[in-house]
Enzyme design. Structure first.
Site, PDB file in Angstrom:
ATOM      1  N   SER A 150       0.866  -1.190   0.000  1.00 56.52           N
ATOM      2  CA  SER A 150       0.000   0.000   0.000  1.00 56.52           C
ATOM      3  C   SER A 150       0.890   1.224   0.000  1.00 56.52           C
ATOM      4  CB  SER A 150      -0.876   0.013   1.254  1.00 56.52           C
ATOM      5  OG  SER A 150      -1.523   1.271   1.372  1.00 56.52           O
ATOM      6  N   TYR A 170      -0.521  -1.456  10.199  1.00 53.37           N
ATOM      7  CA  TYR A 170      -0.821  -1.584   8.764  1.00 53.37           C
ATOM      8  C   TYR A 170       0.320  -0.986   7.945  1.00 53.37           C
ATOM      9  CZ  TYR A 170      -3.522  -1.033   4.391  1.00 53.37           C
ATOM     10  OH  TYR A 170      -3.968  -1.096   3.086  1.00 53.37           O
TER      11      TYR A 170
HETATM   12  N1  LIG Z   1      -8.894  -0.448  -0.356  1.00 52.61           N
HETATM   13  C1  LIG Z   1      -7.820   0.330  -0.261  1.00 52.61           C
HETATM   14  O1  LIG Z   1      -7.952   1.564  -0.219  1.00 52.61           O
HETATM   15  C2  LIG Z   1      -6.438  -0.273  -0.268  1.00 52.61           C
HETATM   16  C3  LIG Z   1      -5.350   0.575  -0.510  1.00 52.61           C
HETATM   17  C4  LIG Z   1      -4.065   0.036  -0.538  1.00 52.61           C
HETATM   18  C5  LIG Z   1      -3.885  -1.316  -0.309  1.00 52.61           C
HETATM   19  N2  LIG Z   1      -4.969  -2.116  -0.088  1.00 52.61           N
HETATM   20  C6  LIG Z   1      -4.716  -3.549   0.141  1.00 52.61           C
HETATM   21  O2  LIG Z   1      -5.404  -4.299  -0.846  1.00 52.61           O
HETATM   22  C7  LIG Z   1      -5.658  -5.622  -0.333  1.00 52.61           C
HETATM   23  C8  LIG Z   1      -7.094  -6.029  -0.614  1.00 52.61           C
HETATM   24  O3  LIG Z   1      -7.956  -5.210   0.156  1.00 52.61           O
HETATM   25  P1  LIG Z   1      -9.377  -4.704  -0.379  1.00 52.61           P
HETATM   26  O4  LIG Z   1      -9.246  -3.261  -0.662  1.00 52.61           O
HETATM   27  O5  LIG Z   1      -9.848  -5.606  -1.450  1.00 52.61           O
HETATM   28  O6  LIG Z   1     -10.261  -4.867   0.953  1.00 52.61           O
HETATM   29  P2  LIG Z   1     -11.544  -5.798   1.247  1.00 52.61           P
HETATM   30  O7  LIG Z   1     -11.798  -5.639   2.699  1.00 52.61           O
HETATM   31  O8  LIG Z   1     -12.630  -5.474   0.278  1.00 52.61           O
HETATM   32  O9  LIG Z   1     -11.052  -7.273   0.905  1.00 52.61           O
HETATM   33  C9  LIG Z   1     -10.116  -7.951   1.704  1.00 52.61           C
HETATM   34  C10 LIG Z   1     -10.461  -9.429   1.696  1.00 52.61           C
HETATM   35  O10 LIG Z   1      -9.442 -10.118   2.472  1.00 52.61           O
HETATM   36  C11 LIG Z   1     -10.104 -11.037   3.346  1.00 52.61           C
HETATM   37  N3  LIG Z   1      -9.282 -11.281   4.539  1.00 52.61           N
HETATM   38  C12 LIG Z   1      -9.031 -10.419   5.550  1.00 52.61           C
HETATM   39  N4  LIG Z   1      -8.305 -11.007   6.507  1.00 52.61           N
HETATM   40  C13 LIG Z   1      -8.078 -12.277   6.089  1.00 52.61           C
HETATM   41  C14 LIG Z   1      -7.390 -13.375   6.652  1.00 52.61           C
HETATM   42  N5  LIG Z   1      -6.806 -13.296   7.866  1.00 52.61           N
HETATM   43  N6  LIG Z   1      -7.331 -14.531   5.947  1.00 52.61           N
HETATM   44  C15 LIG Z   1      -7.940 -14.636   4.744  1.00 52.61           C
HETATM   45  N7  LIG Z   1      -8.633 -13.630   4.168  1.00 52.61           N
HETATM   46  C16 LIG Z   1      -8.701 -12.461   4.838  1.00 52.61           C
HETATM   47  C17 LIG Z   1     -11.413 -10.358   3.695  1.00 52.61           C
HETATM   48  O11 LIG Z   1     -12.383 -11.260   4.196  1.00 52.61           O
HETATM   49  C18 LIG Z   1     -11.814  -9.718   2.362  1.00 52.61           C
HETATM   50  O12 LIG Z   1     -12.577 -10.584   1.574  1.00 52.61           O
HETATM   51  C19 LIG Z   1      -5.265  -5.579   1.131  1.00 52.61           C
HETATM   52  O13 LIG Z   1      -3.993  -6.156   1.301  1.00 52.61           O
HETATM   53  C20 LIG Z   1      -5.230  -4.106   1.444  1.00 52.61           C
HETATM   54  O14 LIG Z   1      -4.397  -3.793   2.520  1.00 52.61           O
HETATM   55  C21 LIG Z   1      -6.232  -1.625  -0.053  1.00 52.61           C
END
Ligand SMILES: NC(=O)c1ccc[n+]([C@@H]2O[C@H](COP(=O)([O-])OP(=O)(O)OC[C@H]3O[C@@H](n4cnc5c(N)ncnc54)[C@H](O)[C@@H]3O)[C@@H](O)[C@H]2O)c1
Length: 284
Positions: A150, A170
């Site tokens: 991120s 994070y």
């Molecule tokens: N959304 C943002 O703004 C953003 C920005 C930068 C990075 N990210 C990163 O992108 C990635 C995906 O996130 P997203 O935006 O799709 O969020 P999201 O919450 O929509 O999806 C995350 C998914 O991961 C699953 N998950 C969480 N903990 C888990 C665990 N311990 N074991 C297995 N599955 C697990 C959740 O159930 C969910 O389905 C993450 O690594 C997040 O940190 C997100």
């Protein structure tokens, strides 16, 4: 003909958000999918994580492309659960070519001392290490590993803030992923296995759209709404958008998973609409 015909991809956090989008995109390119998601809540996370229904929806959408999928409930913090999930997929598909360590949380609540920090680093860092660890014994020359960081891990001051231990955890986890990517990619290189990290800015998923993030961007309001938060979310990116879409990240995942990127490894690539060009960058 897709650019991933005949390949198999292991994707964590695939029930919803970016993980589902990656699964769908890689399947559209011809890959069979091994999908894992926790499908339950973690106490420190103040927004809904994936559910069994969400994971079933991913299955439906991947099968709609004509590709196969094995979907398993599993927690990336538990290496044995990941290994069991991967074994189920390997039994069905017989090979592994692509790993997408995407599962992540943005915890915001401490129920006990620094529990947000513990949960955040357990999922966002240890979960990635576990995913790669269980995959490595099955990877052969030509394989591609993609881990999700991120831009939060690249911003100045995010790991030195006091309070909000989950947010600090994070950022520290994501920062460590950037260094891990360079370090392990060098060891994998002579085996022709690649490892790259993607670092998105705000993405249009539950992790972004929740009361805690809105409040972080609009501390001047008690209960900011999405409409009130969006102008503040947009200040992060010099390109005119408050956030990018999961599919924007999936485009890069598909490229890094394919042979089109066969000489690209050890890279920390931002999909950030220019956000880290604004002088707030600490590393990478
Ligand atoms: N959304 C943002 O703004 C953003 C920005 C930068 C990075 N990210 C990163 O992108 C990635 C995906 O996130 P997203 O935006 O799709 O969020 P999201 O919450 O929509 O999806 C995350 C998914 O991961 C699953 N998950 C969480 N903990 C888990 C665990 N311990 N074991 C297995 N599955 C697990 C959740 O159930 C969910 O389905 C993450 O690594 C997040 O940190 C997100």
């Amino acid at each position: 003909m897709g650019k991933l015909d005949g390949k198999v991809a292991f994707i964590t956090g695939a029930a919803r958000g970016q993980g589902r989008s990656h699964a769908l995109r890689l399947a559209t390119e011809g890959a069979d999918i091994i999908a894992v998601d926790i499908c339950e809540q973690i106490d420190s996370v103040p927004y809904p994580l994936g559910t069994p229904e969400d994971l079933a929806q991913t299955v439906k959408e991947v099968e709609g492309t004509g590709r196969r999928i094995v979907a398993v409930k599993g927690d990336v913090r538990e290496r044995s659960q990941l290994r069991a999930a991967l074994d189920q997929g390997l039994e069905r598909f017989g090979r592994l070519d692509i790993v997408v360590a995407n599962a992540g949380i943005c915890p915001w609540e401490d129920s006990t001392l620094c529990s947000g920090f513990v949960d955040g680093t357990d999922v966002d860092l240890i979960g990635v290490l576990n995913t790669v660890a269980v995959s490595l014994p099955h990877l052969k020359a030509g394989a591609s590993i993609i881990v999700t960081g991120s831009t939060a891990g690249m911003m100045k001051g995010t790991t030195e803030a006091i309070g909000n231990t989950g947010g600090v955890g994070y950022s520290w986890a994501k920062q460590t992923i950037a260094r891990y990517t360079e370090t392990l990619a060098l060891q994998l290189a002579e085996h022709s296995v690649r490892l790259n990290a993607i670092h998105p800015t705000n993405v249009n998923t539950n992790l972004l759209h929740n009361a805690s993030i809105y409040k972080a961007f609009r501390p001047d309001l008690d209960n900011p709404t999405r409409e009130e938060a969006e102008p503040a979310l947009a200040t992060l990116q010099p390109m005119p958008t408050p956030y990018i879409e999961p599919e924007d990240v999936s485009n890069l995942v598909a490229f890094l998973a394919s042979d089109e990127s066969k000489w690209i490894t050890g890279q920390n690539i931002r999909v950030d609409a220019g956000s880290m060009l604004k002088g707030e960058r600490a590393a990478f």
